[in-house]
Design a protein around this motif. Sequence first.
Motif, PDB file in Angstrom:
ATOM      1  N   HIS A   4      -2.406   7.400   6.792  1.00  0.00           N
ATOM      2  CA  HIS A   4      -1.817   8.725   6.602  1.00  0.00           C
ATOM      3  C   HIS A   4      -2.879   9.792   6.330  1.00  0.00           C
ATOM      4  CE1 HIS A   4       2.612   8.079   6.598  1.00  0.00           C
ATOM      5  NE2 HIS A   4       2.201   6.834   6.564  1.00  0.00           N
ATOM      6  N   SER A  54      10.502   4.720   4.786  1.00  0.00           N
ATOM      7  CA  SER A  54       9.649   4.399   3.645  1.00  0.00           C
ATOM      8  C   SER A  54       8.962   3.051   3.828  1.00  0.00           C
ATOM      9  CB  SER A  54      10.479   4.385   2.362  1.00  0.00           C
ATOM     10  OG  SER A  54      10.978   5.667   2.072  1.00  0.00           O
ATOM     11  N   ASP A  72       5.400   4.900  -2.653  1.00  0.00           N
ATOM     12  CA  ASP A  72       6.181   6.113  -2.836  1.00  0.00           C
ATOM     13  C   ASP A  72       5.762   7.142  -1.773  1.00  0.00           C
ATOM     14  OD1 ASP A  72       7.463   8.472  -3.686  1.00  0.00           O
ATOM     15  OD2 ASP A  72       7.367   7.837  -5.780  1.00  0.00           O
ATOM     16  N   ASP A  73       6.700   7.609  -0.974  1.00  0.00           N
ATOM     17  CA  ASP A  73       6.378   8.532   0.103  1.00  0.00           C
ATOM     18  C   ASP A  73       5.673   9.796  -0.369  1.00  0.00           C
ATOM     19  OD1 ASP A  73       7.495   6.798   1.864  1.00  0.00           O
ATOM     20  OD2 ASP A  73       9.280   7.980   2.304  1.00  0.00           O
ATOM     21  N   LYS A  74       6.001  10.252  -1.546  1.00  0.00           N
ATOM     22  CA  LYS A  74       5.403  11.506  -2.042  1.00  0.00           C
ATOM     23  C   LYS A  74       3.890  11.385  -2.240  1.00  0.00           C
ATOM     24  CE  LYS A  74       6.209  10.687  -7.006  1.00  0.00           C
ATOM     25  NZ  LYS A  74       4.784  10.507  -7.316  1.00  0.00           N
ATOM     26  N   ASP A  75       3.380  10.169  -2.308  1.00  0.00           N
ATOM     27  CA  ASP A  75       1.942   9.965  -2.485  1.00  0.00           C
ATOM     28  C   ASP A  75       1.170   9.952  -1.172  1.00  0.00           C
ATOM     29  OD1 ASP A  75       2.266   9.723  -5.255  1.00  0.00           O
ATOM     30  OD2 ASP A  75       2.680   7.576  -5.101  1.00  0.00           O
ATOM     31  N   THR A 119       0.694  12.617   4.546  1.00  0.00           N
ATOM     32  CA  THR A 119       1.518  13.238   5.577  1.00  0.00           C
ATOM     33  C   THR A 119       3.010  13.207   5.225  1.00  0.00           C
ATOM     34  OG1 THR A 119       1.661  11.115   6.718  1.00  0.00           O
ATOM     35  CG2 THR A 119      -0.069  12.612   7.422  1.00  0.00           C
ATOM     36  N   ALA A 120       3.336  13.046   3.942  1.00  0.00           N
ATOM     37  CA  ALA A 120       4.744  12.975   3.550  1.00  0.00           C
ATOM     38  C   ALA A 120       5.486  14.220   3.990  1.00  0.00           C
ATOM     39  CB  ALA A 120       4.859  12.821   2.045  1.00  0.00           C
TER      40      ALA A 120
END
Length: 272
Positions: A156, A259, A264-267, A270-271
């Motif tokens: 990412h 996911s 955790d996607d927020k980390d 490219t979220a």
Amino acid sequence: LDLRAFQELGKLTPGVEYVGMGLDMAKTRMIKSAEELELMEASCEVHNRVLWKGMSEVKPGWVDFQLASRMAQLFALEPSVEQHCLNITYSYEPGGAMGMIWSPIGRVYKEGEVISSDLGIMTFGSATTDYGRTRILGETTTKIRDAYEWNIFNCHELLTKIKPGMKISAMVEMFIDAHEQRGLPLVMLGHGIGTNMDEMPQMNPADKQDYDVPLEEGMVLCLEPTLIVECEKHGFQQIWIEDEWVVEKDGLRRLAPLSYFDIDDKDLATAP
């Protein structure tokens, strides 16, 4: 034309030289229309829902055939899905094609091992998707966990640097360099996708790239950075993910984000 029809055509037209158009036709397929992108994203949403459900159900003691059968069942229950390819549960064996076993072979899943699911499906008449996820089954070693997390975060992070105009080979080299610096060589990176599960552009280094092109808006890429990690407790384990990305004017966007297990996607850089 299939081979037999082509041979018969040759008999009917002696002295005529025929030139294959496969490559030229493949080139025209790299850029997707807005309508096709809409269908592909809808297909990704279906795929993601099934993939996440099936992978979440696996427990130690399952055999890889069980996961393949469960995925087939879940896709069969989706009214939009018209066909799917056999579920692939990767494992590693030295000397094989890229060191990987590509289909269920009766492998029994054990606590702490890496399991994976990679499928291609066709939905809504023509939209094809190719998604996959890797999951660590329960508690594992620090070496496997670190490689698993690094592969996702590195992917990412690198994708934030990719913009239209960059050559495919340059993108590949960027991944190769990052993996070599980490000591986890890149096994494969990915391919294009559209109405077929495996389309151009293909992702190879410059010296192995038959048709190196710059990224353009409307291209859809299946990115699946893959590495092999070895630990004393679990032996060779394959660390792998696969997502579909569309090239847009400012960079890449993940179609219908799915996911990752234990991330955790927020980390992610490219979220959405």
